[in-house]
Design a protein around this motif. Structure first.
Motif, PDB file in Angstrom:
ATOM      1  N   VAL A  83       0.812  -1.227   0.000  1.00  0.00           N
ATOM      2  CA  VAL A  83       0.000   0.000   0.000  1.00  0.00           C
ATOM      3  C   VAL A  83       0.840   1.270   0.000  1.00  0.00           C
ATOM      4  O   VAL A  83       0.300   2.353  -0.203  1.00  0.00           O
ATOM      5  CB  VAL A  83      -1.019   0.034   1.171  1.00  0.00           C
ATOM      6  CG1 VAL A  83      -1.912  -1.188   1.161  1.00  0.00           C
ATOM      7  CG2 VAL A  83      -0.338   0.203   2.515  1.00  0.00           C
ATOM      8  N   LEU A  84       2.135   1.166   0.183  1.00  0.00           N
ATOM      9  CA  LEU A  84       2.985   2.363   0.249  1.00  0.00           C
ATOM     10  C   LEU A  84       2.768   3.317  -0.919  1.00  0.00           C
ATOM     11  O   LEU A  84       2.588   4.521  -0.705  1.00  0.00           O
ATOM     12  CB  LEU A  84       4.454   1.973   0.366  1.00  0.00           C
ATOM     13  CG  LEU A  84       5.458   3.125   0.432  1.00  0.00           C
ATOM     14  CD1 LEU A  84       5.185   4.032   1.627  1.00  0.00           C
ATOM     15  CD2 LEU A  84       6.875   2.591   0.501  1.00  0.00           C
ATOM     16  N   PRO A  85       2.709   2.862  -2.166  1.00  0.00           N
ATOM     17  CA  PRO A  85       2.545   3.824  -3.269  1.00  0.00           C
ATOM     18  C   PRO A  85       1.149   4.440  -3.362  1.00  0.00           C
ATOM     19  O   PRO A  85       0.939   5.351  -4.167  1.00  0.00           O
ATOM     20  CB  PRO A  85       2.861   3.003  -4.520  1.00  0.00           C
ATOM     21  CG  PRO A  85       2.647   1.595  -4.138  1.00  0.00           C
ATOM     22  CD  PRO A  85       2.956   1.507  -2.677  1.00  0.00           C
ATOM     23  N   LEU A  86       0.224   4.007  -2.539  1.00  0.00           N
ATOM     24  CA  LEU A  86      -1.128   4.581  -2.580  1.00  0.00           C
ATOM     25  C   LEU A  86      -1.205   5.954  -1.929  1.00  0.00           C
ATOM     26  O   LEU A  86      -2.122   6.721  -2.223  1.00  0.00           O
ATOM     27  CB  LEU A  86      -2.133   3.660  -1.877  1.00  0.00           C
ATOM     28  CG  LEU A  86      -2.300   2.247  -2.406  1.00  0.00           C
ATOM     29  CD1 LEU A  86      -3.369   1.517  -1.600  1.00  0.00           C
ATOM     30  CD2 LEU A  86      -2.638   2.262  -3.883  1.00  0.00           C
ATOM     31  N   LEU A  87      -0.292   6.278  -1.060  1.00  0.00           N
ATOM     32  CA  LEU A  87      -0.403   7.473  -0.214  1.00  0.00           C
ATOM     33  C   LEU A  87      -0.807   8.724  -0.967  1.00  0.00           C
ATOM     34  O   LEU A  87      -1.643   9.488  -0.500  1.00  0.00           O
ATOM     35  CB  LEU A  87       0.903   7.719   0.549  1.00  0.00           C
ATOM     36  CG  LEU A  87       0.895   8.930   1.484  1.00  0.00           C
ATOM     37  CD1 LEU A  87      -0.187   8.809   2.553  1.00  0.00           C
ATOM     38  CD2 LEU A  87       2.260   9.113   2.121  1.00  0.00           C
ATOM     39  N   TYR A  88      -0.258   8.955  -2.133  1.00  0.00           N
ATOM     40  CA  TYR A  88      -0.508  10.219  -2.825  1.00  0.00           C
ATOM     41  C   TYR A  88      -1.573  10.133  -3.911  1.00  0.00           C
ATOM     42  O   TYR A  88      -1.771  11.094  -4.654  1.00  0.00           O
ATOM     43  CB  TYR A  88       0.803  10.779  -3.383  1.00  0.00           C
ATOM     44  CG  TYR A  88       1.787  11.071  -2.273  1.00  0.00           C
ATOM     45  CD1 TYR A  88       1.548  12.085  -1.352  1.00  0.00           C
ATOM     46  CD2 TYR A  88       2.928  10.292  -2.103  1.00  0.00           C
ATOM     47  CE1 TYR A  88       2.428  12.339  -0.313  1.00  0.00           C
ATOM     48  CE2 TYR A  88       3.815  10.541  -1.063  1.00  0.00           C
ATOM     49  CZ  TYR A  88       3.554  11.564  -0.176  1.00  0.00           C
ATOM     50  OH  TYR A  88       4.424  11.808   0.855  1.00  0.00           O
ATOM     51  N   LEU A  89      -2.278   8.994  -4.003  1.00  0.00           N
ATOM     52  CA  LEU A  89      -3.407   8.921  -4.933  1.00  0.00           C
ATOM     53  C   LEU A  89      -4.498   9.880  -4.461  1.00  0.00           C
ATOM     54  O   LEU A  89      -4.617  10.162  -3.271  1.00  0.00           O
ATOM     55  CB  LEU A  89      -3.942   7.490  -5.027  1.00  0.00           C
ATOM     56  CG  LEU A  89      -3.037   6.476  -5.722  1.00  0.00           C
ATOM     57  CD1 LEU A  89      -3.700   5.094  -5.726  1.00  0.00           C
ATOM     58  CD2 LEU A  89      -2.705   6.903  -7.136  1.00  0.00           C
ATOM     59  N   THR A 148      -8.889  -2.079 -13.586  1.00  0.00           N
ATOM     60  CA  THR A 148      -7.563  -2.028 -14.176  1.00  0.00           C
ATOM     61  C   THR A 148      -6.479  -2.086 -13.105  1.00  0.00           C
ATOM     62  O   THR A 148      -6.534  -1.326 -12.130  1.00  0.00           O
ATOM     63  CB  THR A 148      -7.389  -0.714 -14.971  1.00  0.00           C
ATOM     64  OG1 THR A 148      -8.439  -0.612 -15.919  1.00  0.00           O
ATOM     65  CG2 THR A 148      -6.049  -0.662 -15.677  1.00  0.00           C
ATOM     66  N   PRO A 149      -5.461  -2.940 -13.271  1.00  0.00           N
ATOM     67  CA  PRO A 149      -4.338  -2.922 -12.344  1.00  0.00           C
ATOM     68  C   PRO A 149      -3.609  -1.578 -12.395  1.00  0.00           C
ATOM     69  O   PRO A 149      -3.442  -0.997 -13.465  1.00  0.00           O
ATOM     70  CB  PRO A 149      -3.425  -4.048 -12.836  1.00  0.00           C
ATOM     71  CG  PRO A 149      -4.332  -4.945 -13.630  1.00  0.00           C
ATOM     72  CD  PRO A 149      -5.351  -4.024 -14.252  1.00  0.00           C
ATOM     73  N   LEU A 150      -3.198  -1.089 -11.241  1.00  0.00           N
ATOM     74  CA  LEU A 150      -2.458   0.163 -11.168  1.00  0.00           C
ATOM     75  C   LEU A 150      -1.009  -0.071 -11.531  1.00  0.00           C
ATOM     76  O   LEU A 150      -0.427  -1.100 -11.143  1.00  0.00           O
ATOM     77  CB  LEU A 150      -2.539   0.762  -9.773  1.00  0.00           C
ATOM     78  CG  LEU A 150      -3.919   1.142  -9.265  1.00  0.00           C
ATOM     79  CD1 LEU A 150      -3.828   1.655  -7.836  1.00  0.00           C
ATOM     80  CD2 LEU A 150      -4.549   2.188 -10.153  1.00  0.00           C
ATOM     81  N   GLN A 151      -0.415   0.857 -12.205  1.00  0.00           N
ATOM     82  CA  GLN A 151       1.001   0.819 -12.543  1.00  0.00           C
ATOM     83  C   GLN A 151       1.679   1.923 -11.733  1.00  0.00           C
ATOM     84  O   GLN A 151       1.837   3.027 -12.216  1.00  0.00           O
ATOM     85  CB  GLN A 151       1.207   1.032 -14.048  1.00  0.00           C
ATOM     86  CG  GLN A 151       0.492   0.036 -14.931  1.00  0.00           C
ATOM     87  CD  GLN A 151       0.990  -1.379 -14.729  1.00  0.00           C
ATOM     88  OE1 GLN A 151       2.187  -1.614 -14.602  1.00  0.00           O
ATOM     89  NE2 GLN A 151       0.072  -2.326 -14.682  1.00  0.00           N
ATOM     90  N   LEU A 152       2.044   1.619 -10.509  1.00  0.00           N
ATOM     91  CA  LEU A 152       2.645   2.632  -9.620  1.00  0.00           C
ATOM     92  C   LEU A 152       4.131   2.420  -9.476  1.00  0.00           C
ATOM     93  O   LEU A 152       4.633   1.375  -9.479  1.00  0.00           O
ATOM     94  CB  LEU A 152       1.982   2.597  -8.251  1.00  0.00           C
ATOM     95  CG  LEU A 152       0.479   2.850  -8.250  1.00  0.00           C
ATOM     96  CD1 LEU A 152      -0.095   2.647  -6.871  1.00  0.00           C
ATOM     97  CD2 LEU A 152       0.193   4.264  -8.711  1.00  0.00           C
TER      98      LEU A 152
END
Length: 111
Positions: A76-82, A107-111
């Motif tokens: 979940v770390l890359p979710l913070l700034y969504l 759709t899968p996220l590409q973070l």
């Protein structure tokens, strides 16, 4: 319990179900609402077994640092700034990667 590792400074607080926090079930859903306070980042995390009856009991939810959530589920770390309004499913393949999926589009996220 020791303080969480600080993955992101000043990442704010998130609301998480006790099932996810206590390791009863893995985090399965993440969504971002408008923050309720200055220190709230708006992220809400639910476990794979949380149902409407469970979620209707306020004591089944608690506030923790976003860094604590990352300790539980590093994906979940890359979710913070969504943005506010983000609605994410966390999909686990047996023996495979963890996918972060935008629920509205599938759709899968590409973070």
């Amino acid at each position: 319990m020791s303080p969480p590792t600080e993955f992101v400074r000043n990442s704010g607080g998130s609301i998480i179900s006790r099932n996810a926090l206590e390791g009863v079930a893995p985090i399965r859903w993440a969504f971002r609402e408008e923050p309720a306070t200055e220190v709230d980042n708006g992220w809400r995390f639910l476990s794979a077994i949380d149902d409407d009856a469970y979620l209707s009991v306020p004591a089944n939810m608690t506030v923790v640092s976003f860094n604590t959530v990352v300790e539980i589920e590093p994906a979940v770390l890359p979710l913070l700034y969504l943005p506010v309004g983000s609605d994410i499913a966390i999909h686990r393949e047996a023996g495979g990667p963890i996918l972060l999926i935008d629920r509205p589009s599938g759709t899968p996220l590409q973070l």
